[in-house]
Design a protein around this motif. Structure first.
Motif, PDB file in Angstrom:
ATOM      1  N   ASP A 354       0.864  -1.181   0.000  1.00  0.00           N
ATOM      2  CA  ASP A 354       0.000   0.000   0.000  1.00  0.00           C
ATOM      3  C   ASP A 354       0.901   1.232   0.000  1.00  0.00           C
ATOM      4  OD1 ASP A 354      -1.603   2.169   0.640  1.00  0.00           O
ATOM      5  OD2 ASP A 354      -2.803   1.076   2.110  1.00  0.00           O
ATOM      6  N   PRO A 355       0.878   2.054  -1.066  1.00  0.00           N
ATOM      7  CA  PRO A 355       1.781   3.209  -1.115  1.00  0.00           C
ATOM      8  C   PRO A 355       1.536   4.213   0.002  1.00  0.00           C
ATOM      9  CG  PRO A 355       0.152   3.340  -2.870  1.00  0.00           C
ATOM     10  CD  PRO A 355       0.020   1.973  -2.265  1.00  0.00           C
ATOM     11  N   GLY A 356       0.327   4.225   0.544  1.00  0.00           N
ATOM     12  CA  GLY A 356       0.058   5.103   1.673  1.00  0.00           C
ATOM     13  C   GLY A 356       0.798   4.650   2.916  1.00  0.00           C
ATOM     14  N   PHE A 357       0.775   3.339   3.186  1.00  0.00           N
ATOM     15  CA  PHE A 357       1.461   2.832   4.371  1.00  0.00           C
ATOM     16  C   PHE A 357       2.972   2.919   4.227  1.00  0.00           C
ATOM     17  CE2 PHE A 357       3.570  -0.474   6.817  1.00  0.00           C
ATOM     18  CZ  PHE A 357       3.067  -0.243   8.081  1.00  0.00           C
ATOM     19  N   SER A 358       3.511   2.513   3.075  1.00  0.00           N
ATOM     20  CA  SER A 358       4.960   2.557   2.896  1.00  0.00           C
ATOM     21  C   SER A 358       5.474   3.990   2.967  1.00  0.00           C
ATOM     22  CB  SER A 358       5.360   1.909   1.576  1.00  0.00           C
ATOM     23  OG  SER A 358       4.737   2.540   0.476  1.00  0.00           O
ATOM     24  N   SER A 359       4.704   4.952   2.442  1.00  0.00           N
ATOM     25  CA  SER A 359       5.094   6.358   2.535  1.00  0.00           C
ATOM     26  C   SER A 359       5.150   6.801   3.986  1.00  0.00           C
ATOM     27  CB  SER A 359       4.113   7.239   1.762  1.00  0.00           C
ATOM     28  OG  SER A 359       4.163   6.989   0.377  1.00  0.00           O
ATOM     29  N   MET A 360       4.138   6.426   4.756  1.00  0.00           N
ATOM     30  CA  MET A 360       4.113   6.806   6.168  1.00  0.00           C
ATOM     31  C   MET A 360       5.291   6.199   6.924  1.00  0.00           C
ATOM     32  SD  MET A 360       1.457   5.730   9.194  1.00  0.00           S
ATOM     33  CE  MET A 360       2.170   4.082   9.198  1.00  0.00           C
ATOM     34  N   ALA A 361       5.522   4.890   6.732  1.00  0.00           N
ATOM     35  CA  ALA A 361       6.589   4.211   7.462  1.00  0.00           C
ATOM     36  C   ALA A 361       7.958   4.790   7.113  1.00  0.00           C
ATOM     37  CB  ALA A 361       6.550   2.714   7.153  1.00  0.00           C
ATOM     38  N   VAL A 401      12.445  17.773   5.442  1.00  0.00           N
ATOM     39  CA  VAL A 401      11.404  18.351   4.600  1.00  0.00           C
ATOM     40  C   VAL A 401      11.061  17.449   3.421  1.00  0.00           C
ATOM     41  CG1 VAL A 401      10.765  20.355   3.205  1.00  0.00           C
ATOM     42  CG2 VAL A 401      12.140  20.672   5.258  1.00  0.00           C
ATOM     43  N   VAL A 402      12.059  16.814   2.822  1.00  0.00           N
ATOM     44  CA  VAL A 402      11.814  15.996   1.624  1.00  0.00           C
ATOM     45  C   VAL A 402      11.534  14.540   2.018  1.00  0.00           C
ATOM     46  CG1 VAL A 402      12.674  15.360  -0.652  1.00  0.00           C
ATOM     47  CG2 VAL A 402      13.383  17.536   0.377  1.00  0.00           C
ATOM     48  N   GLY A 403      12.483  13.941   2.719  1.00  0.00           N
ATOM     49  CA  GLY A 403      12.281  12.547   3.112  1.00  0.00           C
ATOM     50  C   GLY A 403      11.160  12.365   4.110  1.00  0.00           C
ATOM     51  N   GLY A 404      10.875  13.395   4.900  1.00  0.00           N
ATOM     52  CA  GLY A 404       9.806  13.310   5.886  1.00  0.00           C
ATOM     53  C   GLY A 404       8.503  13.885   5.371  1.00  0.00           C
ATOM     54  N   THR A 405       8.453  15.226   5.239  1.00  0.00           N
ATOM     55  CA  THR A 405       7.200  15.903   4.906  1.00  0.00           C
ATOM     56  C   THR A 405       6.694  15.546   3.514  1.00  0.00           C
ATOM     57  OG1 THR A 405       7.811  17.753   6.336  1.00  0.00           O
ATOM     58  CG2 THR A 405       6.083  18.137   4.711  1.00  0.00           C
ATOM     59  N   ALA A 406       7.536  15.716   2.490  1.00  0.00           N
ATOM     60  CA  ALA A 406       7.074  15.480   1.122  1.00  0.00           C
ATOM     61  C   ALA A 406       6.606  14.036   0.934  1.00  0.00           C
ATOM     62  CB  ALA A 406       8.187  15.804   0.126  1.00  0.00           C
ATOM     63  N   LEU A 407       7.308  13.091   1.552  1.00  0.00           N
ATOM     64  CA  LEU A 407       6.926  11.682   1.406  1.00  0.00           C
ATOM     65  C   LEU A 407       5.584  11.411   2.086  1.00  0.00           C
ATOM     66  CD1 LEU A 407       7.848   9.062   0.163  1.00  0.00           C
ATOM     67  CD2 LEU A 407       9.172   8.575   2.223  1.00  0.00           C
ATOM     68  N   ALA A 408       5.340  12.042   3.221  1.00  0.00           N
ATOM     69  CA  ALA A 408       4.034  11.894   3.869  1.00  0.00           C
ATOM     70  C   ALA A 408       2.929  12.494   3.005  1.00  0.00           C
ATOM     71  CB  ALA A 408       4.058  12.563   5.242  1.00  0.00           C
ATOM     72  N   PHE A 409       3.202  13.658   2.404  1.00  0.00           N
ATOM     73  CA  PHE A 409       2.213  14.271   1.514  1.00  0.00           C
ATOM     74  C   PHE A 409       1.932  13.368   0.315  1.00  0.00           C
ATOM     75  CE2 PHE A 409       3.104  18.995   2.755  1.00  0.00           C
ATOM     76  CZ  PHE A 409       2.624  18.717   4.029  1.00  0.00           C
ATOM     77  N   MET A 410       2.982  12.742  -0.212  1.00  0.00           N
ATOM     78  CA  MET A 410       2.785  11.821  -1.330  1.00  0.00           C
ATOM     79  C   MET A 410       1.897  10.655  -0.907  1.00  0.00           C
ATOM     80  SD  MET A 410       6.638  11.721  -2.923  1.00  0.00           S
ATOM     81  CE  MET A 410       7.320  13.139  -3.825  1.00  0.00           C
ATOM     82  N   GLY A 411       2.131  10.136   0.298  1.00  0.00           N
ATOM     83  CA  GLY A 411       1.351   9.001   0.768  1.00  0.00           C
ATOM     84  C   GLY A 411      -0.132   9.312   0.887  1.00  0.00           C
ATOM     85  N   ILE A 412      -0.473  10.476   1.444  1.00  0.00           N
ATOM     86  CA  ILE A 412      -1.892  10.800   1.603  1.00  0.00           C
ATOM     87  C   ILE A 412      -2.534  11.088   0.255  1.00  0.00           C
ATOM     88  CG2 ILE A 412      -1.650  13.292   1.928  1.00  0.00           C
ATOM     89  CD1 ILE A 412      -3.982  10.878   3.846  1.00  0.00           C
ATOM     90  N   THR A 413      -1.736  11.490  -0.739  1.00  0.00           N
ATOM     91  CA  THR A 413      -2.292  11.740  -2.072  1.00  0.00           C
ATOM     92  C   THR A 413      -2.944  10.492  -2.640  1.00  0.00           C
ATOM     93  OG1 THR A 413      -0.591  13.408  -2.500  1.00  0.00           O
ATOM     94  CG2 THR A 413      -1.748  12.541  -4.411  1.00  0.00           C
ATOM     95  N   TYR A 414      -2.366   9.322  -2.354  1.00  0.00           N
ATOM     96  CA  TYR A 414      -2.921   8.083  -2.894  1.00  0.00           C
ATOM     97  C   TYR A 414      -4.289   7.757  -2.294  1.00  0.00           C
ATOM     98  CZ  TYR A 414       1.687   7.455  -4.910  1.00  0.00           C
ATOM     99  OH  TYR A 414       2.849   7.645  -5.636  1.00  0.00           O
ATOM    100  N   GLN A 434       6.796   3.647  -5.989  1.00  0.00           N
ATOM    101  CA  GLN A 434       7.219   5.056  -5.935  1.00  0.00           C
ATOM    102  C   GLN A 434       7.750   5.478  -4.573  1.00  0.00           C
ATOM    103  OE1 GLN A 434       5.211   7.793  -4.340  1.00  0.00           O
ATOM    104  NE2 GLN A 434       7.000   9.098  -4.750  1.00  0.00           N
ATOM    105  N   PRO A 435       7.069   5.168  -3.452  1.00  0.00           N
ATOM    106  CA  PRO A 435       7.614   5.595  -2.154  1.00  0.00           C
ATOM    107  C   PRO A 435       8.985   5.005  -1.866  1.00  0.00           C
ATOM    108  CG  PRO A 435       5.312   4.961  -1.943  1.00  0.00           C
ATOM    109  CD  PRO A 435       5.751   4.523  -3.300  1.00  0.00           C
ATOM    110  N   TYR A 436       9.242   3.776  -2.324  1.00  0.00           N
ATOM    111  CA  TYR A 436      10.543   3.152  -2.072  1.00  0.00           C
ATOM    112  C   TYR A 436      11.644   3.837  -2.878  1.00  0.00           C
ATOM    113  CZ  TYR A 436       7.738  -0.475   0.129  1.00  0.00           C
ATOM    114  OH  TYR A 436       6.866  -1.146   0.947  1.00  0.00           O
TER     115      TYR A 436
END
Length: 584
Positions: A354-361, A401-414, A434-436
């Motif tokens: 799940d790209p949402g979960f992997s992005s969050m983790a 900002v990138v590895g943390g915030t942007a990746l979380a934003f990407m995850g919720i986008t899905y 994509q998150p990996y």
């Protein structure tokens, strides 16, 4: 994101035509909020595209083996990269988060739609004005735009317009909370996700007040109407520059909680502790911005010690609390649903596809281990002196900002794509990897940049070899290796970012509409069609006893590993400092 999770009854019948009902969650979504979320998300994606292309150009120039751009274009593109990534992408996305966390999660209407759209137009107009000055070479002043570097007045005017729009959206957010309370569209306290967004909004007002205090006089300075002291500029500007990134942190953490609930049914271990941690951000995070000023000679040692010790420690405590409660809530939520095998069985059986979960983790790990540990270390005055003007600093904030915030934003986008845009996620197999790509690439990039900075490689410099300069600065051969690894990691992360843009743009504009029936066959994250099942099981689930580690042993072990990593890195930096300051 069920009604149990939100605690919200139906919207008033009198305004029913202004709402649509989400068939998945049962939420009453105000159509104006729906449109505002979409508009802000689309503009945020455009800013990400511009910032991403400029990032590749900066990277290929930083990589000495390629050294793509000349000096003038390097600083111009670096300015474009900083403004688009740190301001426009992040803040437009956060405006969408504010509308989602207020109007959508609380089943409430946006009280002033015309003002909301005016704010959006102001933000877009301001951003376009700033873009014009940067692309035409009228604002080669970098993200910080330190005085006495002077940009075209339109640059400062554009920033002010953008800020006014953001202030209006923040005020609309507060007004929406008041309307929701008066119209009783929810019961009890606001959800934790909304409380996190409230934290981000309060910090935003503090941040934008600093921005007004410095950008308005700087605008008149650019017109030749008044003077601005460079030291005063840096002091007040960092109340904007650093605090703006703490808006990101508060929004990011709120999204962590939301993604945990959506993807695996995570629970809140202790809501009072989580809310207290958000309050600590409000009280202390602005003070911690002083660590950017530790090399300035104009500030006294007592002021520096107080701001970078006691105040910063309280802000760091807030992040450490969230860094425990988010994975702990994930572990406990999964154990309550039957995933009780072994210490890490819940983690092995998590929905990593799940790209949402992997992005969050990945966001939690990268932000905590890379961004958090380095940030606290560089906030120490003595260590800051040897680290501040090196690549170690951008290595740190790319992790946060990138590895943390942007990746979380990407995850919720899905999840936003199917729940708000009502579209299937295009190229879902690409979305899963994509998150990996983005997370691992950014990890390699940040670590290599940090190691290069340890060898003294300067930040913000077009040519680290100082070609044609009257002096020579030799570096260890290891620097070339680190820069090469940094470039490789950055290119992998850029590929992940490109896939994200492809997936989101194609999904929104060309994607298939979601079927009204069984969503499990659609290209959507599995959490979307399991949302109604987010409630805890009614029968009591027997949990294994793990002695002193309690019912969350996996999280306790992970926290212990984090603390060991922090101690080792902190000690290593003091060891490096001892090589610089010879005491005999």
């Amino acid at each position: 994101m069920s009604d149990t999770f939100v605690g919200a009854p139906a919207a008033p019948a009198a305004s029913a035509q202004a709402f649509r009902t989400c068939p998945t969650t049962g939420l009453k979504v105000h159509r104006q909020a729906d449109a505002l979320i979409k508009a802000n998300a689309v503009v945020a994606t455009v800013a990400l595209l511009v910032g991403g292309i400029s990032a590749i150009l900066v990277l290929l120039t930083r990589w000495q083996a390629v050294h793509l751009l000349d000096a003038t274009m390097f600083y111009r593109v670096l300015t474009i990269h900083g403004m688009n990534m740190l301001i426009f992408f992040i803040l437009f996305f956060e405006m969408a988060v504010l509308y989602f966390a207020s109007a959508v999660l609380l089943n409430c209407r946006v009280p002033t739609p015309k003002v909301a759209w005016t704010a959006f137009v102001l933000m877009v107009a301001g951003a376009l004005l700033v873009e014009w000055t940067m692309f035409t070479g009228r604002a080669d002043v970098l993200f910080t735009s330190y005085v006495p570097l002077r940009a075209h007045p339109a640059f400062y005017g554009g920033v002010i317009l953008f800020a006014v729009g953001a202030i209006l959206v923040t005020c609309i957010f507060f007004a929406t909370l008041v309307v929701a309370k008066r119209e009783r569209t929810y019961e009890g306290s606001v959800p934790l996700v909304t409380f996190g967004a409230l934290t981000a909004a309060i910090i935003a007002l503090i941040t934008l007040a600093h921005g007004a205090a410095i950008y308005i006089p700087t605008f008149f300075w650019s017109l030749g109407k008044m003077n601005v002291d460079p030291e005063v500029y840096r002091l007040i500007w960092w109340g904007l520059g650093h605090s703006s990134q703490q808006i990101n942190v508060a929004a990011m953490v709120a999204i962590w909680y939301l993604l945990g609930a959506l993807t695996v049914g995570a629970v809140v271990v202790n809501e009072k502790i989580s809310r207290t941690a958000f309050v600590l951000y409000i009280l202390f995070i602005s003070m911690a911005s002083a660590h950017h000023l530790l090399v300035d000679p104009g500030f006294g040692p007592a002021w520096k010690v107080v701001n970078t010790s006691y105040f910063m420690y309280m802000a760091v405590l807030a992040s450490m609390l969230h860094g425990f409660t988010v994975p702990a809530g994930t572990e406990l939520g999964m154990r309550l649903r039957g995933f009780t095998q072994g210490i890490f069985g819940w983690l092995r059986r998590a929905p990593w596809g799940d790209p949402g979960f992997s992005s969050m983790a990945l966001s939690v790990v990268i932000f905590g281990f890379l961004g958090g540990i380095t940030g606290v270390t560089f906030g120490t005055e003595q260590i800051n002196i040897i680290a501040h003007n090196t690549l170690r600093i951008p290595g740190h904030f790319h992790a946060t900002v990138v590895g943390g915030t942007a990746l979380a934003f990407m995850g919720i986008t899905y999840y936003v794509i199917p729940l708000i845009f009502r579209k299937q996620v295009a190229f879902y197999r690409l979305a899963q990897i994509q998150p990996y790509l983005f997370g691992i690439g950014m990890t390699v990039f940040s670590m290599a940049m940090t190691f290069a900075g340890t060898f003294g490689v300067p930040r913000r410099h077009w040519d680290i070899t100082f070609a044609n300069a009257p002096f020579d600065v030799p570096f260890s051969p290891a620097v070339d290796l680190m820069i090469g690894i940094m470039a490789a990691g950055g290119l992998v992360a850029a590929l992940g970012g490109a896939i994200y843009i492809l997936v989101t743009v194609w999904s929104v504009f060309f994607g298939k509409a979601l079927p009204e029936g069984d969503l499990s066959r659609a290209s959507v994250p599995p959490g979307v069609y399991r949302v109604p099942a987010r409630e805890l099981p009614t029968e009591e689930v027997e949990l294994r006893e793990y002695g002193r580690l309690g019912v969350m042993p996996g999280t306790m072990i992970l926290v212990f590993i984090f603390l060991v990593a922090f101690v080792v890195y902190y000690f290593a930096n003091w060891k490096l400092l001892s090589f610089v300051w010879k005491v005999g």
